[in-house]
Design a protein around this motif. Structure first.
Motif, PDB file in Angstrom:
ATOM      1  N   THR D  16      -2.059  34.592 -36.476  1.00  0.00           N
ATOM      2  CA  THR D  16      -0.696  35.105 -36.544  1.00  0.00           C
ATOM      3  C   THR D  16      -0.048  35.143 -35.159  1.00  0.00           C
ATOM      4  N   ARG D  17      -0.818  35.558 -34.192  1.00  0.00           N
ATOM      5  CA  ARG D  17      -0.294  35.624 -32.835  1.00  0.00           C
ATOM      6  C   ARG D  17       0.272  34.273 -32.403  1.00  0.00           C
ATOM      7  N   GLN D  18      -0.520  33.244 -32.644  1.00  0.00           N
ATOM      8  CA  GLN D  18      -0.096  31.898 -32.276  1.00  0.00           C
ATOM      9  C   GLN D  18       1.150  31.484 -33.053  1.00  0.00           C
ATOM     10  N   ARG D  19       1.143  31.806 -34.324  1.00  0.00           N
ATOM     11  CA  ARG D  19       2.298  31.430 -35.148  1.00  0.00           C
ATOM     12  C   ARG D  19       3.564  32.134 -34.671  1.00  0.00           C
ATOM     13  N   ILE D  20       3.421  33.349 -34.264  1.00  0.00           N
ATOM     14  CA  ILE D  20       4.585  34.059 -33.728  1.00  0.00           C
ATOM     15  C   ILE D  20       5.113  33.314 -32.503  1.00  0.00           C
ATOM     16  N   GLN D  21       4.219  32.948 -31.625  1.00  0.00           N
ATOM     17  CA  GLN D  21       4.644  32.242 -30.419  1.00  0.00           C
ATOM     18  C   GLN D  21       5.353  30.936 -30.765  1.00  0.00           C
ATOM     19  N   ASP D  22       4.786  30.209 -31.719  1.00  0.00           N
ATOM     20  CA  ASP D  22       5.376  28.923 -32.085  1.00  0.00           C
ATOM     21  C   ASP D  22       6.792  29.084 -32.621  1.00  0.00           C
ATOM     22  N   VAL D  23       6.910  29.963 -33.597  1.00  0.00           N
ATOM     23  CA  VAL D  23       8.224  30.156 -34.209  1.00  0.00           C
ATOM     24  C   VAL D  23       9.214  30.709 -33.199  1.00  0.00           C
ATOM     25  N   ALA D  24       8.747  31.650 -32.396  1.00  0.00           N
ATOM     26  CA  ALA D  24       9.646  32.263 -31.410  1.00  0.00           C
ATOM     27  C   ALA D  24      10.176  31.198 -30.453  1.00  0.00           C
ATOM     28  N   LEU D  25       9.290  30.375 -29.939  1.00  0.00           N
ATOM     29  CA  LEU D  25       9.747  29.353 -28.996  1.00  0.00           C
ATOM     30  C   LEU D  25      10.742  28.410 -29.655  1.00  0.00           C
ATOM     31  N   GLU D  26      10.432  28.057 -30.881  1.00  0.00           N
ATOM     32  CA  GLU D  26      11.329  27.170 -31.609  1.00  0.00           C
ATOM     33  C   GLU D  26      12.734  27.781 -31.699  1.00  0.00           C
ATOM     34  N   LEU D  27      12.779  29.045 -32.085  1.00  0.00           N
ATOM     35  CA  LEU D  27      14.085  29.686 -32.256  1.00  0.00           C
ATOM     36  C   LEU D  27      14.748  29.968 -30.911  1.00  0.00           C
ATOM     37  N   PHE D  28      13.974  30.408 -29.953  1.00  0.00           N
ATOM     38  CA  PHE D  28      14.544  30.655 -28.627  1.00  0.00           C
ATOM     39  C   PHE D  28      15.195  29.378 -28.095  1.00  0.00           C
ATOM     40  N   LEU D  38      14.426  39.506 -33.690  1.00  0.00           N
ATOM     41  CA  LEU D  38      13.064  39.633 -34.195  1.00  0.00           C
ATOM     42  C   LEU D  38      13.043  39.567 -35.718  1.00  0.00           C
ATOM     43  N   ARG D  39      14.106  40.030 -36.316  1.00  0.00           N
ATOM     44  CA  ARG D  39      14.204  39.917 -37.764  1.00  0.00           C
ATOM     45  C   ARG D  39      14.060  38.463 -38.192  1.00  0.00           C
ATOM     46  N   GLU D  40      14.754  37.606 -37.468  1.00  0.00           N
ATOM     47  CA  GLU D  40      14.728  36.183 -37.793  1.00  0.00           C
ATOM     48  C   GLU D  40      13.314  35.606 -37.661  1.00  0.00           C
ATOM     49  N   ILE D  41      12.686  35.908 -36.566  1.00  0.00           N
ATOM     50  CA  ILE D  41      11.325  35.426 -36.350  1.00  0.00           C
ATOM     51  C   ILE D  41      10.408  35.911 -37.456  1.00  0.00           C
ATOM     52  N   ALA D  51       5.051  43.817 -37.766  1.00  0.00           N
ATOM     53  CA  ALA D  51       3.871  42.981 -37.517  1.00  0.00           C
ATOM     54  C   ALA D  51       3.957  42.337 -36.140  1.00  0.00           C
ATOM     55  N   LEU D  52       5.180  41.964 -35.758  1.00  0.00           N
ATOM     56  CA  LEU D  52       5.354  41.387 -34.431  1.00  0.00           C
ATOM     57  C   LEU D  52       4.924  42.380 -33.359  1.00  0.00           C
ATOM     58  N   TYR D  53       5.214  43.617 -33.626  1.00  0.00           N
ATOM     59  CA  TYR D  53       4.893  44.639 -32.634  1.00  0.00           C
ATOM     60  C   TYR D  53       3.415  44.990 -32.628  1.00  0.00           C
ATOM     61  N   TYR D  54       2.716  44.565 -33.640  1.00  0.00           N
ATOM     62  CA  TYR D  54       1.280  44.728 -33.554  1.00  0.00           C
ATOM     63  C   TYR D  54       0.706  43.742 -32.542  1.00  0.00           C
ATOM     64  N   PHE D  56       2.607  41.983 -30.102  1.00  0.00           N
ATOM     65  CA  PHE D  56       3.274  41.992 -28.791  1.00  0.00           C
ATOM     66  C   PHE D  56       4.016  43.312 -28.602  1.00  0.00           C
ATOM     67  N   LYS D  57       4.015  43.776 -27.383  1.00  0.00           N
ATOM     68  CA  LYS D  57       4.605  45.092 -27.138  1.00  0.00           C
ATOM     69  C   LYS D  57       6.120  45.067 -27.216  1.00  0.00           C
ATOM     70  N   THR D  58       6.727  43.990 -26.761  1.00  0.00           N
ATOM     71  CA  THR D  58       8.183  43.888 -26.808  1.00  0.00           C
ATOM     72  C   THR D  58       8.600  42.455 -27.087  1.00  0.00           C
ATOM     73  N   LYS D  59       9.865  42.293 -27.332  1.00  0.00           N
ATOM     74  CA  LYS D  59      10.412  40.948 -27.517  1.00  0.00           C
ATOM     75  C   LYS D  59      10.163  40.132 -26.254  1.00  0.00           C
ATOM     76  N   GLU D  60      10.404  40.751 -25.141  1.00  0.00           N
ATOM     77  CA  GLU D  60      10.226  40.043 -23.877  1.00  0.00           C
ATOM     78  C   GLU D  60       8.788  39.552 -23.719  1.00  0.00           C
ATOM     79  N   GLU D  61       7.855  40.377 -24.165  1.00  0.00           N
ATOM     80  CA  GLU D  61       6.453  39.994 -23.998  1.00  0.00           C
ATOM     81  C   GLU D  61       6.086  38.760 -24.804  1.00  0.00           C
ATOM     82  N   ILE D  62       6.762  38.565 -25.902  1.00  0.00           N
ATOM     83  CA  ILE D  62       6.517  37.335 -26.657  1.00  0.00           C
ATOM     84  C   ILE D  62       6.849  36.146 -25.761  1.00  0.00           C
TER      85      ILE D  62
END
Lengths: 198, 198, 198, 198
Positions: D16-28, D38-41, D51-54, D56-62
């Motif tokens: 999940t962690r990796q998937r968050i990073q992938d999707v986040a980068l794509e959207l960013f 974060l809702r979008e991600i 779940a994102l906050y589980y 990563f501590k913040t949006k920035e940290e992603i």
DNA sequence: AATGAATGAGGTTTCATTCAT
DNA sequence: TATGAATGAAACCTCATTCAT
């Protein structure tokens, strides 16, 4: 245009700030600061949360504004006390006046008493402590014996307790206030008597 | 209920449970109940939040368990007090014993004092109130004049205040405790003297 | 529309409108479009947010108006370029003129460069792209080899980069501008030389 | 215990962690950092915001985590570059390697390029600047004439531009990359030739 | 030409709690 | 005896925008 200013609507215009303070204090005192949400305050006033933010920058600032408005009399009392001779009569008068102040802003003081932990983290925590310290300075005789110093502090504290710890006691409210004031005055008396003047 | 732990398994369980209580009370007292999160408690213990839920059903139950453990002596005192004759000596003894109880569980009582608003919404709120009511019943003479009733209550309250409001006062802690006890005892004395016996 | 302002009323309007644009561009360039709120702009100008809405219909329109005012010279340049023969000299002149345009509206171009993601969602995104496309058409020779086409593009891009990527480089600003211009001109030169004329 | 681990569900466990990073980068990269919520991600991943906050501590940290993962090769390159002799061949090799790095993490670099304003306020802003500074130090010859220094910088910048500004240019992607690399190498060549060795 | 008051939508973040392992 | 992963609800707060005056 048309004139919709006919009563409640018009009445409310301009006093929203005050109404926010009123409702907030009521809820803060009832449920505690942390437990009271801005949503709740807004709903009771039938405005949106954002409206609160038009009038106050933060939740804390709502509390600060209430606090500042209602504790001004303490500042005045301290200032007055400092300019008086440190006699027994002065102390008695201070106790009387402080009792009036407490009665005049009972919900706030009840709130401060019951939310000390929450308040400690807030800006007003420090301010309130300083104010109490100031009050102590004009009441407690630093040369008195320890036990008499405790009596002075206990006097002040008895006044505080009077506001809400006696709720369960039977009797008329005004009677109770007088009784509390008498006990406090008595404590000051005893403390003063215990300290021989040079 | 045999008392002694007999094996690693049993010991471990007791260990963690106790540590949770200790850390929780420390944080509750320091920051307040609402402001203290389970995450914080877990982090300090270096366990996960889920571990807390193995030992306690809810956050509130952690507090309840602490409360029950530490306020048992009050129940004992009340029970003892009810069986004694309602003499001045009894009341003095109650005040002394209560002072000891407070000193023995200072963090909890500090917590209760400083989080009344939060506690009121919790189950222990009602329980504590009842316990205080019980204490009052064995100390306050219902036939006394109002002002003397206030003296009795003020005595109890002075003991409470002694725990944390005298922090700013100079002097040795033990000395202060004795001074507080003396003032409380004195208040009880005066209250008793004011009430003529039939 | 006559051009000259003839009276306080007219002057005032123009004044505030212009000041809004100035402050907005400053903040947009500094913090980005999304991060800059109308509250911030209004506060800096010491007017209310509502005042901004008197002069502009939306936040986006503030940016559009700035953009339109400051990029008109690019349109003029493109129009001029289209009417010139596609010689090396023309391209050199275009590069020179474009360099001047960039220098004349540096904050806007810096903004465009640093906020491409934000701008892409805005109306000016498309407009700017079209304008850049127009510029490309009068500079890049479509018959040139791929590597020379890259040189043409790189020339334009080097001009852009010159504005803000050289900030860390030591040296006088005017000197740096000249150096950047020289490199760009050189790239155009090489690209042109690489393409044999029929 | 039942064994529900049969395919997608099981697949997702742990990554999940990796998937968050992938999707986040794509959207960013697509919409910008500020515009991506974060809702979008969370919605795209079919998990809750919490779940994102589980993970990563913040949006920035992603963003930081993505950045750290993907820019490590730059650090390696700089370290390598520092240990090489400052010859033309070294610089050519650096340019080649840097081109590869850019191609290998194109979405991130596109994001960095297009969100400079947003990134400047974030922690990675400073980090990225330092990294670019490091790159510059191993490429740009500080003794070169200003115009040659500009050529060095322009070479790097041309590589960056290559990633996304040539999208509109016709031609095969790989061909374009080679052309860009050639122009960059050429700029380095010219810059180097312009600087007489002692 | 501008203000005061307010809104609705949405943002990031935190929390107590659950459950399979 | 505990963990890893996740959830649903709700918190505080900000924003662009509107409108009567």
């Amino acid at each position: 245009m048309g004139g919709i200013m006919d009563g409640t609507r018009q009445r409310r215009r301009g006093d929203t700030r005050q109404r926010i303070q009123d409702v907030a204090l009521e809820l803060f005192a009832e449920q505690g600061y942390e437990k009271t949400s801005l949503r709740e305050i807004a709903e009771r006033l039938d405005v949106t949360k954002a409206a609160l933010y038009y009038h106050f920058k933060t939740k804390e600032e709502i509390l600060v504004s209430i606090f500042d408005d209602l504790t001004q009399p303490i500042l005045d009392l301290i200032e007055w006390g400092r300019r008086q001779p440190h006699t027994l009569e002065t102390k008695q008068e201070i106790v009387r006046r402080y009792s009036d102040i407490l009665a005049g802003a009972a919900p706030l003081f009840r709130f401060m008493q019951e939310n000390q932990a929450a308040v400690r983290e807030l800006r007003i925590g420090e301010t309130f402590k300083e104010r109490m310290q100031g009050l102590r300075e004009i009441v407690v005789d630093p040369d008195a014996e320890l036990v008499d110093q405790v009596r002075y502090v206990s006097a002040i504290f008895t006044l505080h307790a009077g506001m809400f710890l006696l709720q369960d006691l039977a009797g008329d409210d005004e009677d109770k206030r007088r009784a509390v004031l008498e006990v406090a005055a008595d404590l000051v008396n005893q403390a003063h008597r215990g300290t021989p003047k040079p």
